[in-house]
Design a protein around this motif. Structure first.
Motif, mmCIF file in Angstrom:
data_model
loop_
_atom_site.group_PDB
_atom_site.id
_atom_site.type_symbol
_atom_site.label_atom_id
_atom_site.label_comp_id
_atom_site.label_asym_id
_atom_site.label_seq_id
_atom_site.Cartn_x
_atom_site.Cartn_y
_atom_site.Cartn_z
ATOM 1 N N GLY A 358 0.811 -1.206 0.000
ATOM 2 C CA GLY A 358 0.000 0.000 0.000
ATOM 3 C C GLY A 358 0.845 1.257 0.000
ATOM 4 O O GLY A 358 2.052 1.220 0.204
ATOM 5 N N GLY A 359 0.195 2.377 -0.229
ATOM 6 C CA GLY A 359 0.876 3.662 -0.357
ATOM 7 C C GLY A 359 0.290 4.397 -1.544
ATOM 8 O O GLY A 359 -0.897 4.268 -1.863
ATOM 9 N N GLN A 360 1.125 5.153 -2.230
ATOM 10 C CA GLN A 360 0.698 5.920 -3.400
ATOM 11 C C GLN A 360 1.131 5.176 -4.663
ATOM 12 O O GLN A 360 2.323 5.025 -4.926
ATOM 13 C CB GLN A 360 1.333 7.309 -3.371
ATOM 14 N N LEU A 361 0.166 4.735 -5.464
ATOM 15 C CA LEU A 361 0.474 3.926 -6.649
ATOM 16 C C LEU A 361 0.930 4.752 -7.844
ATOM 17 O O LEU A 361 1.374 4.183 -8.847
ATOM 18 C CB LEU A 361 -0.745 3.090 -7.035
ATOM 19 N N LYS A 362 0.807 6.071 -7.772
ATOM 20 C CA LYS A 362 1.322 6.963 -8.832
ATOM 21 C C LYS A 362 0.745 6.625 -10.203
ATOM 22 O O LYS A 362 1.427 6.707 -11.213
ATOM 23 C CB LYS A 362 2.857 6.915 -8.885
ATOM 24 N N GLY A 363 -0.498 6.206 -10.229
ATOM 25 C CA GLY A 363 -1.154 5.915 -11.497
ATOM 26 C C GLY A 363 -0.910 4.521 -12.044
ATOM 27 O O GLY A 363 -1.430 4.167 -13.100
ATOM 28 N N ALA A 364 -0.133 3.700 -11.336
ATOM 29 C CA ALA A 364 0.209 2.360 -11.841
ATOM 30 C C ALA A 364 -0.913 1.368 -11.555
ATOM 31 O O ALA A 364 -1.628 1.468 -10.554
ATOM 32 C CB ALA A 364 1.508 1.878 -11.205
ATOM 33 N N GLY A 408 -6.060 4.605 8.618
ATOM 34 C CA GLY A 408 -5.262 5.607 9.326
ATOM 35 C C GLY A 408 -4.111 6.090 8.487
ATOM 36 O O GLY A 408 -3.634 5.378 7.595
ATOM 37 N N ASP A 409 -3.659 7.307 8.765
ATOM 38 C CA ASP A 409 -2.545 7.865 8.002
ATOM 39 C C ASP A 409 -1.405 8.333 8.894
ATOM 40 O O ASP A 409 -0.547 9.093 8.469
ATOM 41 C CB ASP A 409 -3.026 9.023 7.122
ATOM 42 N N ASP A 410 -1.388 7.859 10.131
ATOM 43 C CA ASP A 410 -0.273 8.199 11.017
ATOM 44 C C ASP A 410 0.767 7.079 10.961
ATOM 45 O O ASP A 410 0.456 5.937 10.614
ATOM 46 C CB ASP A 410 -0.763 8.372 12.460
ATOM 47 N N THR A 411 1.994 7.408 11.269
ATOM 48 C CA THR A 411 3.077 6.435 11.143
ATOM 49 C C THR A 411 2.927 5.268 12.112
ATOM 50 O O THR A 411 3.499 4.206 11.896
ATOM 51 C CB THR A 411 4.433 7.112 11.375
ATOM 52 N N LEU A 440 4.915 8.734 0.673
ATOM 53 C CA LEU A 440 4.744 10.085 1.192
ATOM 54 C C LEU A 440 3.334 10.379 1.681
ATOM 55 O O LEU A 440 3.085 11.469 2.208
ATOM 56 C CB LEU A 440 5.163 11.103 0.125
ATOM 57 N N ASP A 441 2.407 9.452 1.520
ATOM 58 C CA ASP A 441 1.082 9.636 2.114
ATOM 59 C C ASP A 441 1.115 9.499 3.631
ATOM 60 O O ASP A 441 0.252 10.040 4.325
ATOM 61 C CB ASP A 441 0.085 8.638 1.519
ATOM 62 N N MET A 442 2.129 8.794 4.148
ATOM 63 C CA MET A 442 2.195 8.525 5.585
ATOM 64 C C MET A 442 3.565 8.782 6.201
ATOM 65 O O MET A 442 3.665 9.009 7.404
ATOM 66 C CB MET A 442 1.808 7.059 5.859
ATOM 67 N N GLY A 450 10.424 1.882 6.062
ATOM 68 C CA GLY A 450 11.156 0.663 6.388
ATOM 69 C C GLY A 450 11.595 0.622 7.834
ATOM 70 O O GLY A 450 11.556 -0.435 8.484
ATOM 71 N N GLU A 451 12.006 1.764 8.360
ATOM 72 C CA GLU A 451 12.429 1.816 9.761
ATOM 73 C C GLU A 451 11.253 1.569 10.700
ATOM 74 O O GLU A 451 11.398 0.902 11.739
ATOM 75 C CB GLU A 451 13.077 3.167 10.049
ATOM 76 N N ALA A 452 10.074 2.090 10.330
ATOM 77 C CA ALA A 452 8.883 1.833 11.143
ATOM 78 C C ALA A 452 8.548 0.341 11.145
ATOM 79 O O ALA A 452 8.180 -0.229 12.183
ATOM 80 C CB ALA A 452 7.701 2.642 10.611
ATOM 81 N N PHE A 453 8.692 -0.297 9.989
ATOM 82 C CA PHE A 453 8.470 -1.738 9.899
ATOM 83 C C PHE A 453 9.461 -2.493 10.783
ATOM 84 O O PHE A 453 9.085 -3.384 11.559
ATOM 85 C CB PHE A 453 8.612 -2.173 8.438
ATOM 86 N N ALA A 454 10.738 -2.133 10.699
ATOM 87 C CA ALA A 454 11.761 -2.828 11.481
ATOM 88 C C ALA A 454 11.531 -2.653 12.980
ATOM 89 O O ALA A 454 11.691 -3.602 13.761
ATOM 90 C CB ALA A 454 13.152 -2.313 11.083
#
Length: 466
Positions: A358-364, A408-411, A440-442, A450-454
């Motif tokens: 998920g995130g911003q697909l940029k039209g893809a 939600g859109d918070d980190t 950049l949406d979140m 990636g750091e939030a995931f880790a």
């Protein structure tokens, strides 16, 4: 720049890293420079010292503007760039400017582009060049700003140049010693307008290259190289994950081999490295290694330096990076997979996956990605602005896969995402962050994602230990 090229006013559009480098280089060359920046931000002291004028919020060209140097983030349909074109004022990018500013005897360029893998491949290339005794510097879309490297090369003997489609769109003159296209897949359609225009920008890298190097397994890369094939003089070199033909690099059993830069490509092949030398190992990373090897070999790097370069290479963070194993489940961070093509490469590397996307697909479009990945998916947890589009694709092509959407859109959402992924995973699975979208949406960037995931995975590890 020569006396004829001195202009009454050169406008630099944007005060980011590339814009600052361009403004500094122009001012040091005696140009009157005006930087236009849409948002208030600190002015680098070096620009103030050089007398560079910075205007915030303005969208009009100053009087007597004769050249515009645009930053990659400014779209071609930006009103200021359209106004310049309508007035007959040339618009170029930092890469084009760097080529024009080169001094006699400047280091040659080995350039590469592609939808995915650029930074990894250029760092592999730099490592191979260093192992071969060259003083190589990574520039362009990675490392040192290219204008800085051109104006002050020091003892550098060769530049490894990573070029984005944005940079190539505004570049017509660069003539690299060798140029490579890694792959082309839908990305930045919102910037270029169509896949065809995006590919057209990528194709510029070959236009004046002495040697054309391309991914023979990629339809678009092959198509872009095709106009240069007619000569049959060895100018065009391909690479493949299969057994190479003469004029190609490829894979034979567990070896990377060269049948292009040898004394007799028809009858002989030279061993470059083993598959085990490619780290982290994944098919797309083998392709990156072959691309880097082809560029290095085109510059005369010996086979043993290719292998040593791979041994010395250390991948950048957030590229299929193993974070931890918790309860016999592996957690892998590929936050850099910011488009469907990159996510597909990650998904192909693991047999049983709980997918975080998920995130911003940029039209893809993501239908083909989901269709191909469906047999590997054991679950999916979705977040971000375009999560519903991915959920719809999963419903169409992977209806039996459990899917959870985390709103939600918070980190802090990432903590909940990882917790849900852990619940879906079974021993032997890989929980894979391969978002297929921008961050950049979140988040402030893919690195922060990636750091939030880790961090969230490490929290799981702590819970497992108590």
């Amino acid at each position: 720049m020569d006396a004829q090229a001195v202009r009454s006013c050169v406008v630099v559009a944007g005060l980011g890293v590339s814009g600052t480098a361009a403004a500094r280089g122009l001012a040091q060359g005696g140009e009157r420079v005006v930087v236009l920046e849409q948002h208030e931000r600190p002015i680098p002291p070096v620009l103030a010292e050089l007398g560079v004028e910075v205007r915030f919020g303005e969208q009009e060209l100053p009087a007597r503007t004769e050249l515009v140097v645009t930053s990659p983030g400014w779209k071609p349909d930006h009103p200021l760039l359209l106004a310049a074109a309508a007035a007959g004022i040339e618009v170029i990018g930092e890469v084009e400017l760097a080529w024009r500013l080169r001094h006699e005897g400047a280091p040659p360029w080995l350039a590469l582009t592609g939808t995915n893998g650029k930074t990894t491949a250029v760092r592999m290339l730099t490592s191979m060049l260093a192992a071969g005794g060259e003083r190589a510097l990574a520039v362009g879309n990675v490392g040192t700003p290219i204008v800085d490297a051109v104006l002050d090369p020091g003892d550098t003997t060769v530049l490894a140049v990573e070029l984005s489609s944005f940079q190539l769109h505004w570049s017509a003159s660069p003539a690299p010693k060798a140029a490579a296209v890694l792959n082309v897949a839908p990305d930045h359609i919102d910037w270029h307008g169509s896949l065809e225009e995006y590919a057209k920008a990528k194709a510029r890298i070959f236009a004046r290259a002495e040697r054309v190097i391309y991914n023979a397994d990629d339809p678009w890369a092959s198509r872009l190289a095709e106009p240069y094939q007619a000569g049959g003089d060895g100018r065009v070199v391909g690479w493949t994950l299969g057994v190479p033909r003469p004029g190609q690099l490829g894979v034979v059993e567990d070896l990377l081999v060269d049948r292009a830069f040898t004394g007799d490509p028809v009858r002989s092949a030279e061993e470059l490295a083993a598959l085990s030398d490619v780290r982290p190992f994944a098919p797309h990373n083998v392709a990156n290694a072959l691309a880097a090897a082809a560029l290095a070999r085109s510059f005369g790097v010996p086979a043993e330096a290719v292998r040593q370069g791979l041994a010395d290479f250390r991948p950048d963070p957030h590229r299929i990076a193993h974070v931890a194993r918790v309860g016999e489940v592996d957690y892998v961070d590929d936050s850099k997979a910011t488009n469907p093509h990159a996510a597909a490469a990650s998904l192909a590397a693991y047999p049983s996956i709980v997918w975080i996307a998920g995130g911003q697909l940029k039209g893809a479009d993501v239908d083909d990605l989901v269709r191909r990945a469906a047999p590997r998916l054991r679950g999916a947890v979705l977040l971000g602005a375009d999560r519903k589009r991915i959920a719809e694709a999963l419903a169409r092509h992977a209806a039996n896969v459990p899917v959870l959407e985390v709103a939600g859109d918070d980190t802090g959402v990432m903590d909940r995402v990882v917790t849900e992924a852990a619940r879906l995973a079974s021993p032997g699975d890989t929980v894979l962050l391969a978002p297929a979208g921008a961050s950049l949406d979140m988040f402030s960037g893919y690195g922060a994602r990636g750091e939030a995931f880790a961090r969230a995975v490490r929290d799981l590890t702590g819970l497992a230990e108590r």
